[in-house]
Scaffold this motif. Structure first.
Motif, mmCIF file in Angstrom:
data_model
loop_
_atom_site.group_PDB
_atom_site.id
_atom_site.type_symbol
_atom_site.label_atom_id
_atom_site.label_comp_id
_atom_site.label_asym_id
_atom_site.label_seq_id
_atom_site.Cartn_x
_atom_site.Cartn_y
_atom_site.Cartn_z
ATOM 1 N N PRO A 80 16.475 -5.692 -10.565
ATOM 2 C CA PRO A 80 17.844 -6.208 -10.586
ATOM 3 C C PRO A 80 18.437 -6.281 -9.178
ATOM 4 O O PRO A 80 18.318 -5.326 -8.401
ATOM 5 C CB PRO A 80 18.615 -5.179 -11.422
ATOM 6 N N TYR A 137 9.739 8.076 -10.698
ATOM 7 C CA TYR A 137 10.766 7.351 -11.464
ATOM 8 C C TYR A 137 10.121 6.625 -12.644
ATOM 9 O O TYR A 137 10.599 6.688 -13.787
ATOM 10 C CB TYR A 137 11.474 6.377 -10.517
ATOM 11 N N SER A 175 12.130 0.219 -17.245
ATOM 12 C CA SER A 175 11.823 -0.496 -16.000
ATOM 13 C C SER A 175 10.401 -1.037 -16.062
ATOM 14 O O SER A 175 9.519 -0.452 -16.706
ATOM 15 C CB SER A 175 11.957 0.502 -14.843
ATOM 16 N N TYR A 182 12.754 -10.671 -9.160
ATOM 17 C CA TYR A 182 14.145 -10.265 -8.953
ATOM 18 C C TYR A 182 15.026 -10.962 -9.983
ATOM 19 O O TYR A 182 14.894 -12.167 -10.201
ATOM 20 C CB TYR A 182 14.592 -10.614 -7.529
ATOM 21 N N ASN A 229 17.223 0.070 -2.381
ATOM 22 C CA ASN A 229 16.163 -0.893 -2.667
ATOM 23 C C ASN A 229 16.244 -2.021 -1.630
ATOM 24 O O ASN A 229 17.167 -2.076 -0.810
ATOM 25 C CB ASN A 229 16.343 -1.476 -4.074
ATOM 26 N N ARG A 280 4.048 1.248 1.708
ATOM 27 C CA ARG A 280 4.722 2.444 1.195
ATOM 28 C C ARG A 280 3.906 2.978 0.012
ATOM 29 O O ARG A 280 3.580 2.220 -0.912
ATOM 30 C CB ARG A 280 6.130 2.054 0.714
ATOM 31 N N ASN A 312 4.904 6.042 -9.418
ATOM 32 C CA ASN A 312 5.935 6.875 -8.793
ATOM 33 C C ASN A 312 6.654 7.709 -9.869
ATOM 34 O O ASN A 312 6.578 7.397 -11.057
ATOM 35 C CB ASN A 312 6.923 6.002 -7.999
ATOM 36 N N THR A 323 8.462 -0.666 -13.975
ATOM 37 C CA THR A 323 7.626 0.315 -13.306
ATOM 38 C C THR A 323 6.734 1.078 -14.309
ATOM 39 O O THR A 323 5.726 1.648 -13.917
ATOM 40 C CB THR A 323 8.514 1.251 -12.447
ATOM 41 N N TYR A 362 7.421 -3.013 4.157
ATOM 42 C CA TYR A 362 6.290 -2.136 3.848
ATOM 43 C C TYR A 362 5.003 -2.919 3.580
ATOM 44 O O TYR A 362 4.629 -3.133 2.432
ATOM 45 C CB TYR A 362 6.612 -1.252 2.649
HETATM 46 C C1 LIG Z 1 8.760 3.118 -5.369
HETATM 47 C C2 LIG Z 1 10.052 2.841 -6.068
HETATM 48 O O1 LIG Z 1 11.031 3.507 -5.885
HETATM 49 N N1 LIG Z 1 10.026 1.812 -6.935
HETATM 50 C C3 LIG Z 1 11.203 1.432 -7.695
HETATM 51 C C4 LIG Z 1 11.754 0.172 -7.125
HETATM 52 O O2 LIG Z 1 10.776 -0.819 -7.271
HETATM 53 P P1 LIG Z 1 10.377 -1.720 -6.080
HETATM 54 O O3 LIG Z 1 9.587 -0.891 -5.198
HETATM 55 O O4 LIG Z 1 9.769 -2.955 -6.607
HETATM 56 O O5 LIG Z 1 11.803 -2.123 -5.478
HETATM 57 P P2 LIG Z 1 12.240 -2.119 -3.957
HETATM 58 O O6 LIG Z 1 13.517 -2.876 -3.899
HETATM 59 O O7 LIG Z 1 12.223 -0.734 -3.420
HETATM 60 O O8 LIG Z 1 11.070 -2.930 -3.253
HETATM 61 C C5 LIG Z 1 10.859 -4.310 -3.503
HETATM 62 C C6 LIG Z 1 9.862 -4.816 -2.486
HETATM 63 O O9 LIG Z 1 10.438 -4.699 -1.188
HETATM 64 C C7 LIG Z 1 9.645 -3.893 -0.341
HETATM 65 N N2 LIG Z 1 10.571 -3.100 0.482
HETATM 66 C C8 LIG Z 1 11.531 -2.351 -0.092
HETATM 67 C C9 LIG Z 1 12.424 -1.628 0.662
HETATM 68 C C10 LIG Z 1 12.280 -1.653 2.069
HETATM 69 O O10 LIG Z 1 13.032 -1.008 2.827
HETATM 70 N N3 LIG Z 1 11.284 -2.408 2.616
HETATM 71 C C11 LIG Z 1 10.421 -3.144 1.850
HETATM 72 O O11 LIG Z 1 9.530 -3.805 2.368
HETATM 73 C C12 LIG Z 1 8.790 -3.052 -1.258
HETATM 74 O O12 LIG Z 1 7.599 -2.695 -0.618
HETATM 75 C C13 LIG Z 1 8.583 -3.993 -2.450
HETATM 76 O O13 LIG Z 1 7.515 -4.869 -2.198
HETATM 77 O O14 LIG Z 1 12.862 -0.297 -7.816
HETATM 78 C C14 LIG Z 1 12.571 -0.639 -9.156
HETATM 79 C C15 LIG Z 1 13.803 -1.186 -9.828
HETATM 80 O O15 LIG Z 1 14.451 -2.092 -9.019
HETATM 81 C C16 LIG Z 1 12.102 0.613 -9.836
HETATM 82 O O16 LIG Z 1 13.144 1.526 -9.758
HETATM 83 C C17 LIG Z 1 10.883 1.155 -9.105
HETATM 84 O O17 LIG Z 1 10.412 2.331 -9.690
#
Ligand SMILES: CC(=O)N[C@H]1[C@@H](OP(=O)(O)OP(=O)(O)OC[C@H]2O[C@@H](n3ccc(=O)[nH]c3=O)[C@H](O)[C@@H]2O)O[C@H](CO)[C@H](O)[C@@H]1O
Length: 388
Positions: free
Chosen positions: A217, A186, A161, A269, A235, A328, A184, A163, A254
């Protein structure tokens, strides 16, 4: 990261319910790596039979001939016993975790009011679950490597990832960007597994390993039959989709105070079907005896949370309700890929844009509002309205 069917896994049916569900919950994670594990592939074939893994099933759909034929060559005994072993140890891991966290919970109680306490306990519980999943991922990867070695299977594609890059030092992120500063658990697990695989290859260069670092993804297979069925907090995009079928109330955004064009987080994405074709290209690469290779799977294009909300609302024809809250912990402001190496060496490029990602996700969600528990299309009114 699986036969082109869309129903629950044979792993959970055959022996190990708990593991089956872990597999579905982590479908972008350790599982993906095990998908392509090739011809003699004990593990790959097992995973391919589990239809919960979004990426696995996508690959199967994408490359029925090449990978499908390999799927039938199974070694259920070997893998089955590994799974049982893991499952048997689950209780032990859980008790260790709760031991570890007892003290922390106690001090939370004295410091906070009841509502806050409840929130903190929920958060702590989520973290414990996450930690347990991470331990399971690591153990499974080690078992996977061991079983592969025992069966002389030394070709592996690992689903890593973006990440692992942590908070990027520069953008777009290429494969030479330092890894390990993960924000994080993960990410740390992915990083550790990458390191284990590097050591494995150094110790035995007969291994051919392709590490794919996915960005974010999203989407679903265009048929609407295969998609993501999150069992834990979704996600961003699955969350939006669940709001529009009434399963969630509103999206909490967030933070809108990041140093990005609209203040919300920016991510790269990528359509899940492009991730699948990336695996097919990686499969060809490992068969060329490539040694250890690492590639980004991304589009190279960053979109903000607000971009995604707007795009998805347009594709679905109704607005995603949202509310801005604070940042977050563990989130970075911006990350997007430089995908050039995969283009050059794998001959792979993401071809599906944001519009297709949103349309395909919406089709999946409306045809399967309850994920793989759905009994066929129930949202008869579903239609893709606007182009974005
Ligand atoms: C902290 C965490 O678990 N990160 C994981 C998440 O990354 P990401 O944190 O990049 O993915 P996500 O879909 O959780 O968030 C994408 C974006 O949307 C925002 N957001 C997300 C959910 C929500 O309810 N509100 C909101 O605002 C978030 O702050 C970020 O800016 O997924 C990636 C794969 O896809 C990896 O697995 C990352 O390790």
């Amino acid at each position: 990261m699986n036969t082109p069917v869309s129903h629950p896994s044979q792993i959970s049916e055959t022996n190990k319910g708990a593991i089956g569900s872990q597999i579905s919950e982590t479908n972008k994670r350790a599982i993906g790596s095990q998908i392509s594990e090739t011809k003699k592939g004990a593990i790959g074939s097992q995973i391919s039979e589990t239809n919960k893994g979004a990426i696995g099933s996508q690959i199967s759909e994408t490359n029925k001939g090449a990978i499908g034929s390999q799927i039938s060559e199974t070694n259920k005994g070997a893998i089955g016993s590994q799974i049982s072993e893991t499952n048997n140890k689950k209780g032990a891991i859980r008790s260790q975790i709760s031991e570890t966290n007892k003290g922390a919970i106690g001090s939370q109680i004295s410091e906070t009011g009841f509502t806050d306490l409840r929130n903190r306990i929920t958060e702590l519980r989520n973290r414990i679950t996450d930690l347990r999943n991470r331990i399971t991922d690591l153990r499974n990867q080690q078992r996977c490597n061991k079983v592969m070695k025992e069966h002389s299977v030394k070709n592996l594609i690992f689903s890593s990832s973006c990440t692992v890059y942590g908070d990027p030092k520069y953008l777009p992120v290429d494969e030479n960007h330092p890894t390990g500063g993960c924000t994080n658990p993960y990410g740390k697990t992915k990083f550790f597994i990458e390191e284990i695989l590097k050591d494995l290859w150094k110790a035995d260069p007969d291994w051919n390993i392709v590490v794919l670092r996915y960005f974010n993804p999203v989407g679903a297979h265009k048929s609407g039959r295969i998609g993501e069925d999150p069992k834990c907090i979704p996600n961003l995009m699955p969350y939006c989709a669940q709001i529009l079928v009434g399963k969630m109330k509103e999206l909490k955004v967030y933070g809108n105070d990041y140093d990005t064009p609209d203040g919300t987080g920016v991510r790269d994405y990528i359509h899940i079907s492009d991730v699948a074709t990336g695996h097919v290209a990686a499969q060809t690469k490992v068969e060329e005896k490539c040694g250890l290779k690492i590639y980004n799977l991304g589009t190279g294009q960053g979109y903000s949370v607000m971009d995604m909300i707007n795009a998805f609302s347009a594709a679905a024809g109704k607005p995603v309700k949202y509310r801005i809250i604070g940042r977050r912990p563990g989130d970075v402001a911006s990350t997007y890929s430089k995908p050039d190496l995969a283009a050059k060496e794998l001959g792979w490029k993401a071809t599906r844009g944001l519009n297709t990602m949103c349309e395909d996700l919406w089709r999946w969600q409306t045809m399967n509002p309850d994920g793989f528990n759905s009994n066929g299309p129930t949202h008869k009114k579903h239609k893709l309205t606007q182009k974005i």
